[in-house]
Write a protein that holds these residues in place. Structure first.
Motif, PDB file in Angstrom:
ATOM      1  N   PRO A   4       2.716  -5.537 -11.919  1.00  0.00           N
ATOM      2  CA  PRO A   4       3.821  -4.791 -11.308  1.00  0.00           C
ATOM      3  C   PRO A   4       4.344  -5.524 -10.079  1.00  0.00           C
ATOM      4  N   GLU A   5       5.644  -5.471  -9.902  1.00  0.00           N
ATOM      5  CA  GLU A   5       6.270  -6.152  -8.760  1.00  0.00           C
ATOM      6  C   GLU A   5       6.111  -5.303  -7.506  1.00  0.00           C
ATOM      7  N   VAL A   6       5.754  -5.945  -6.410  1.00  0.00           N
ATOM      8  CA  VAL A   6       5.628  -5.270  -5.118  1.00  0.00           C
ATOM      9  C   VAL A   6       6.926  -5.491  -4.364  1.00  0.00           C
ATOM     10  N   ARG A   7       7.475  -4.415  -3.785  1.00  0.00           N
ATOM     11  CA  ARG A   7       8.755  -4.503  -3.055  1.00  0.00           C
ATOM     12  C   ARG A   7       8.630  -3.875  -1.678  1.00  0.00           C
ATOM     13  N   SER A   8       9.525  -4.254  -0.797  1.00  0.00           N
ATOM     14  CA  SER A   8       9.599  -3.636   0.531  1.00  0.00           C
ATOM     15  C   SER A   8       9.767  -2.134   0.380  1.00  0.00           C
ATOM     16  N   GLY A   9       9.028  -1.377   1.181  1.00  0.00           N
ATOM     17  CA  GLY A   9       9.121   0.078   1.142  1.00  0.00           C
ATOM     18  C   GLY A   9       8.102   0.736   0.234  1.00  0.00           C
ATOM     19  N   ASP A  10       7.479  -0.023  -0.668  1.00  0.00           N
ATOM     20  CA  ASP A  10       6.460   0.555  -1.539  1.00  0.00           C
ATOM     21  C   ASP A  10       5.284   1.068  -0.708  1.00  0.00           C
ATOM     22  N   VAL A  26      -7.493   1.567   1.725  1.00  0.00           N
ATOM     23  CA  VAL A  26      -6.444   1.793   2.716  1.00  0.00           C
ATOM     24  C   VAL A  26      -5.129   2.097   2.001  1.00  0.00           C
ATOM     25  N   THR A  27      -4.254   2.782   2.718  1.00  0.00           N
ATOM     26  CA  THR A  27      -2.903   3.034   2.233  1.00  0.00           C
ATOM     27  C   THR A  27      -1.955   2.267   3.134  1.00  0.00           C
ATOM     28  N   VAL A  28      -1.026   1.544   2.530  1.00  0.00           N
ATOM     29  CA  VAL A  28      -0.091   0.724   3.303  1.00  0.00           C
ATOM     30  C   VAL A  28       1.342   0.928   2.819  1.00  0.00           C
ATOM     31  N   ARG A  29       2.291   0.681   3.723  1.00  0.00           N
ATOM     32  CA  ARG A  29       3.712   0.612   3.362  1.00  0.00           C
ATOM     33  C   ARG A  29       4.115  -0.842   3.499  1.00  0.00           C
ATOM     34  N   VAL A  30       4.662  -1.410   2.431  1.00  0.00           N
ATOM     35  CA  VAL A  30       5.008  -2.831   2.390  1.00  0.00           C
ATOM     36  C   VAL A  30       6.245  -3.079   3.249  1.00  0.00           C
ATOM     37  N   ILE A  31       6.128  -4.052   4.148  1.00  0.00           N
ATOM     38  CA  ILE A  31       7.273  -4.499   4.942  1.00  0.00           C
ATOM     39  C   ILE A  31       8.034  -5.555   4.142  1.00  0.00           C
ATOM     40  N   ARG A  32       7.293  -6.556   3.670  1.00  0.00           N
ATOM     41  CA  ARG A  32       7.903  -7.613   2.851  1.00  0.00           C
ATOM     42  C   ARG A  32       6.817  -8.379   2.103  1.00  0.00           C
ATOM     43  N   ALA A  54      -1.653  11.183   7.860  1.00  0.00           N
ATOM     44  CA  ALA A  54      -0.366  11.859   8.055  1.00  0.00           C
ATOM     45  C   ALA A  54       0.816  11.002   7.600  1.00  0.00           C
ATOM     46  N   GLY A  55       0.557   9.761   7.199  1.00  0.00           N
ATOM     47  CA  GLY A  55       1.629   8.874   6.760  1.00  0.00           C
ATOM     48  C   GLY A  55       2.258   8.073   7.881  1.00  0.00           C
ATOM     49  N   ASP A  56       1.642   8.095   9.064  1.00  0.00           N
ATOM     50  CA  ASP A  56       2.154   7.338  10.211  1.00  0.00           C
ATOM     51  C   ASP A  56       1.565   5.932  10.219  1.00  0.00           C
ATOM     52  N   ALA A  57       2.378   4.957  10.600  1.00  0.00           N
ATOM     53  CA  ALA A  57       1.911   3.574  10.704  1.00  0.00           C
ATOM     54  C   ALA A  57       0.981   3.461  11.904  1.00  0.00           C
ATOM     55  N   VAL A  58      -0.214   2.903  11.668  1.00  0.00           N
ATOM     56  CA  VAL A  58      -1.179   2.763  12.755  1.00  0.00           C
ATOM     57  C   VAL A  58      -1.526   1.314  13.065  1.00  0.00           C
ATOM     58  N   ARG A  59      -1.225   0.402  12.118  1.00  0.00           N
ATOM     59  CA  ARG A  59      -1.555  -1.008  12.357  1.00  0.00           C
ATOM     60  C   ARG A  59      -0.754  -1.882  11.406  1.00  0.00           C
ATOM     61  N   ARG A  60      -0.300  -3.020  11.912  1.00  0.00           N
ATOM     62  CA  ARG A  60       0.397  -3.991  11.070  1.00  0.00           C
ATOM     63  C   ARG A  60      -0.621  -4.998  10.543  1.00  0.00           C
ATOM     64  N   MET A  66      -4.018  -8.390  -5.327  1.00  0.00           N
ATOM     65  CA  MET A  66      -3.602  -8.464  -6.708  1.00  0.00           C
ATOM     66  C   MET A  66      -2.828  -7.175  -7.021  1.00  0.00           C
ATOM     67  N   PRO A  67      -1.497  -7.244  -7.201  1.00  0.00           N
ATOM     68  CA  PRO A  67      -0.703  -6.043  -7.449  1.00  0.00           C
ATOM     69  C   PRO A  67      -1.181  -5.225  -8.648  1.00  0.00           C
ATOM     70  N   ALA A  68      -1.759  -5.879  -9.649  1.00  0.00           N
ATOM     71  CA  ALA A  68      -2.238  -5.154 -10.826  1.00  0.00           C
ATOM     72  C   ALA A  68      -3.351  -4.170 -10.458  1.00  0.00           C
ATOM     73  N   GLY A  69      -4.063  -4.410  -9.356  1.00  0.00           N
ATOM     74  CA  GLY A  69      -5.136  -3.520  -8.928  1.00  0.00           C
ATOM     75  C   GLY A  69      -4.703  -2.489  -7.907  1.00  0.00           C
ATOM     76  N   ALA A  70      -3.450  -2.554  -7.445  1.00  0.00           N
ATOM     77  CA  ALA A  70      -2.943  -1.608  -6.448  1.00  0.00           C
ATOM     78  C   ALA A  70      -2.397  -0.379  -7.152  1.00  0.00           C
ATOM     79  N   ARG A  71      -2.550   0.770  -6.507  1.00  0.00           N
ATOM     80  CA  ARG A  71      -1.992   2.005  -7.054  1.00  0.00           C
ATOM     81  C   ARG A  71      -0.775   2.405  -6.230  1.00  0.00           C
ATOM     82  N   ARG A  72       0.387   2.509  -6.871  1.00  0.00           N
ATOM     83  CA  ARG A  72       1.628   2.874  -6.173  1.00  0.00           C
ATOM     84  C   ARG A  72       1.628   4.385  -5.956  1.00  0.00           C
ATOM     85  N   LEU A  73       1.927   4.807  -4.723  1.00  0.00           N
ATOM     86  CA  LEU A  73       1.970   6.225  -4.362  1.00  0.00           C
ATOM     87  C   LEU A  73       3.401   6.654  -4.118  1.00  0.00           C
TER      88      LEU A  73
END
Length: 99
Positions: A4-10, A26-32, A54-60, A66-73
């Motif tokens: 699966p392709e990883v994109r900004s905002g995922d 960990v749960t992350v929001r992709v910047i790029r 809570a969905g707040d960014a706490v660390r960059r 490996m995107p195939a092992g990541a779970r998109r939320l």
């Protein structure tokens, strides 16, 4: 099969299936996606914000995974922005130096 392709905002949940570095998931929001970095086939480098419960960014972080092992939320719910009270326009401010 293409990973699966990883994109900004995922928003991704990363565990050991995405990389051995994620002993604690960990749960992350992709910047790029850092496409200019050379990787093994099926792996990517990303810049991301680690999110708390809570969905707040706490660390960059910069991560290798490996995107195939990541779970998109789904995007976490964000509280609605505060609005002005009903029937009013809010407090009017005067320019500095006037009475």
């Amino acid at each position: 099969m293409t990973p699966p392709e990883v994109r900004s905002g995922d928003v991704l949940h990363l565990s050991r299936t995405a990389s051995v570095q994620f002993i604690r998931p960990v749960t992350v929001r992709v910047i790029r996606v850092l496409a200019d970095r050379h990787t093994y086939h099926g792996w990517v480098w990303i810049d991301a914000y680690e999110l708390n419960a809570a969905g707040d960014a706490v660390r960059r972080r910069t991560l290798f995974l490996m995107p195939a092992g990541a779970r998109r939320l789904a995007q976490p719910d964000r509280p609605a922005q505060a609005s002005l009270p009903q029937g009013g326009r809010g407090r009017r401010l005067r320019p500095v130096g006037t009475r």
